[in-house]
Design an enzyme around this catalytic site. Structure first.
Site, PDB file in Angstrom:
ATOM      1  N   ASP A 213       0.831  -1.202   0.000  1.00 56.24           N
ATOM      2  CA  ASP A 213       0.000   0.000   0.000  1.00 56.24           C
ATOM      3  C   ASP A 213       0.871   1.260   0.000  1.00 56.24           C
ATOM      4  O   ASP A 213       2.069   1.228   0.333  1.00 56.24           O
ATOM      5  CB  ASP A 213      -0.924   0.021   1.220  1.00 56.24           C
ATOM      6  CG  ASP A 213      -2.038  -1.014   1.118  1.00 56.24           C
ATOM      7  OD1 ASP A 213      -2.330  -1.461  -0.006  1.00 56.24           O
ATOM      8  OD2 ASP A 213      -2.611  -1.368   2.171  1.00 56.24           O
ATOM      9  N   TYR A 277       6.196  -9.464   7.722  1.00 55.22           N
ATOM     10  CA  TYR A 277       5.647  -8.147   8.026  1.00 55.22           C
ATOM     11  C   TYR A 277       5.951  -7.769   9.473  1.00 55.22           C
ATOM     12  O   TYR A 277       6.085  -8.642  10.346  1.00 55.22           O
ATOM     13  CB  TYR A 277       4.124  -8.138   7.859  1.00 55.22           C
ATOM     14  CG  TYR A 277       3.620  -8.430   6.469  1.00 55.22           C
ATOM     15  CD1 TYR A 277       3.429  -7.414   5.540  1.00 55.22           C
ATOM     16  CD2 TYR A 277       3.301  -9.738   6.098  1.00 55.22           C
ATOM     17  CE1 TYR A 277       2.934  -7.683   4.276  1.00 55.22           C
ATOM     18  CE2 TYR A 277       2.810 -10.015   4.834  1.00 55.22           C
ATOM     19  CZ  TYR A 277       2.635  -8.992   3.926  1.00 55.22           C
ATOM     20  OH  TYR A 277       2.138  -9.275   2.680  1.00 55.22           O
ATOM     21  N   TYR A 349      -3.976 -10.079   3.160  1.00 54.82           N
ATOM     22  CA  TYR A 349      -4.058  -8.655   3.509  1.00 54.82           C
ATOM     23  C   TYR A 349      -3.896  -8.513   5.023  1.00 54.82           C
ATOM     24  O   TYR A 349      -4.747  -8.955   5.800  1.00 54.82           O
ATOM     25  CB  TYR A 349      -5.403  -8.079   3.062  1.00 54.82           C
ATOM     26  CG  TYR A 349      -5.574  -7.996   1.564  1.00 54.82           C
ATOM     27  CD1 TYR A 349      -5.213  -6.847   0.865  1.00 54.82           C
ATOM     28  CD2 TYR A 349      -6.103  -9.067   0.847  1.00 54.82           C
ATOM     29  CE1 TYR A 349      -5.379  -6.766  -0.513  1.00 54.82           C
ATOM     30  CE2 TYR A 349      -6.273  -8.991  -0.525  1.00 54.82           C
ATOM     31  CZ  TYR A 349      -5.902  -7.847  -1.207  1.00 54.82           C
ATOM     32  OH  TYR A 349      -6.065  -7.771  -2.566  1.00 54.82           O
TER      33      TYR A 349
END
Length: 386
Positions: A213, A277, A349
């Site tokens: 993003d 992440y 996501y």
């Protein structure tokens, strides 16, 4: 016998040595012109023994119109067409009028000839040899450039094949998209492609293996990407110099730049990747160290059913994707925050994994905590090849 068939052909057709030899291209070695001269020579020996006049080469070949005599001129035109373009390998193609090809096929059928070679194949080969002698360049199956020649008009069309470069990029700042978007002055793609276009003189197309993003950084070992440079005028790029220009932006860094084949480029973009992440999780109702640790323990190895997130529903097909969390670690920060390090399948996501996206992601961090949680900040730490 070859001479008997050649005699029948030459009784009614005026052919140059190229077109005569091409009728018997499947026999013996050498060029078609050499073959045609040899056939005519032997035929004329036999005719001389019989007291018959020789069959000389015609002033104008009725089949090709002496097009092979134009090869030196056309090789020069090819040089002009490629002026300023850097290349080492080439191929030649040609566009002959349909009438010429039909006349040639009719000749084969008329005399039941099964050893012939099409005119365009010989022409391409002989023109390629002539151009190679003039320029020192070589032919190749996957060439840098392709010349499409119209033999009679002399028109030359130059097709410059693209070059492909593999690399990995790190996006060091938040607030820039991967590819150009309205309301943003630049992107990862524009920063990378600008340097490649300036170095090559071609048009650059950026293709990333996934995306992050706008508000997410890409750190660690970087995200794999491919740059396709279309119609490059320069092919021997100094990749270190290109890298230096990109990295000087202070916003994007590139690593491991190298040239790849089209097949390798496709494999990079279709390969599955696990991703690591680091998420900053906000829990407004408060969170304890024990709750954070418990969430990480429950997430590890968990299968997630995720319907296309609400925020991207217009850009992605609305379906349920099944992805897995492979690793999860929590580090409590304060009464409302903890960090969550995750290693997951590609395509999961993370923001919605934390929030639950109003029930579209099951289970979620919010579900496991029993109270709303939000992703306040997210970084992609590493892209891991499966």
């Amino acid at each position: 016998m070859i001479t008997k068939k050649a005699a029948k052909v030459l009784e009614s057709h005026k052919l140059c040595d190229h077109c005569l030899g091409r009728l018997f291209a499947g026999l013996g070695k050498g060029t078609n012109e050499e073959r045609g001269k040899a056939v005519r020579f032997v035929l004329n020996l036999e005719r001389s023994a019989e007291g018959l006049p020789p069959v000389e080469s015609p002033e104008t070949c009725e089949l090709c119109g002496n097009v092979f005599e134009r090869i030196p001129e056309l090789a020069g035109r090819m040089e002009e067409a490629a002026a300023g373009v850097e290349f080492e390998t080439f191929l030649v193609g040609s566009r002959f009028p349909e009438e010429v090809r039909e006349n040639e096929k009719a000749l084969w059928e008329e005399f039941d000839i099964g050893t012939a070679e099409p005119i365009n194949r010989e022409f391409n080969r002989e023109l390629g040899k002539a151009f190679g002698r003039v320029t020192g360049k070589d032919t190749a199956k996957n060439p840098d450039v392709v010349f499409i020649v119209e033999p009679y008009s002399g028109r030359i069309e130059l097709q410059i094949n693209p070059i492909y470069v593999y690399g990995r990029y790190r996006k060091l700042v938040r607030g820039i998209p991967q590819t150009p978007l309205p309301d943003f002055d630049e992107s990862v793609a524009s920063i990378i492609c600008g340097a490649f276009s300036r170095a090559s003189g071609g048009k650059c197309v950026f293709k990333g293996a996934g995306r992050e993003d706008v508000d997410v950084r890409m750190l660690g070992n970087g995200r794999p990407f491919i740059v396709e440079v279309k119609r490059p005028k320069k092919r021997k790029l100094d990749l270190d110099a290109v890298k230096g220009e990109i990295n000087a932006s202070g916003k994007v860094e590139v690593l491991n730049l190298r040239f790849v084949s089209p097949k390798e480029a496709e494999e990079v973009l279709t390969r599955n990747h696990r991703k690591e992440y680091l998420a900053l999780v906000l829990v407004e109702e408060g969170v304890t160290p024990e709750e954070a640790e418990d969430v990480a323990r429950k997430l590890k190895g968990l299968e997630i059913h995720q319907r296309t997130p609400w925020r991207v529903r217009k850009a992605r097909a609305d379906k349920v994707r099944v992805r897995r969390v492979h690793e999860a670690e929590a580090r409590w920060l304060d009464g409302k925050h903890f960090e969550l390090r995750l290693v997951t399948d590609g395509g999961l996501y993370i923001k919605e994994l934390i929030s639950g996206d109003k029930g579209r992601t099951k289970p979620s961090v919010s579900d496991l905590l029993g109270k709303p949680a939000w992703c306040e900040r997210l970084d992609v730490m590493n892209i891991l090849d499966d």
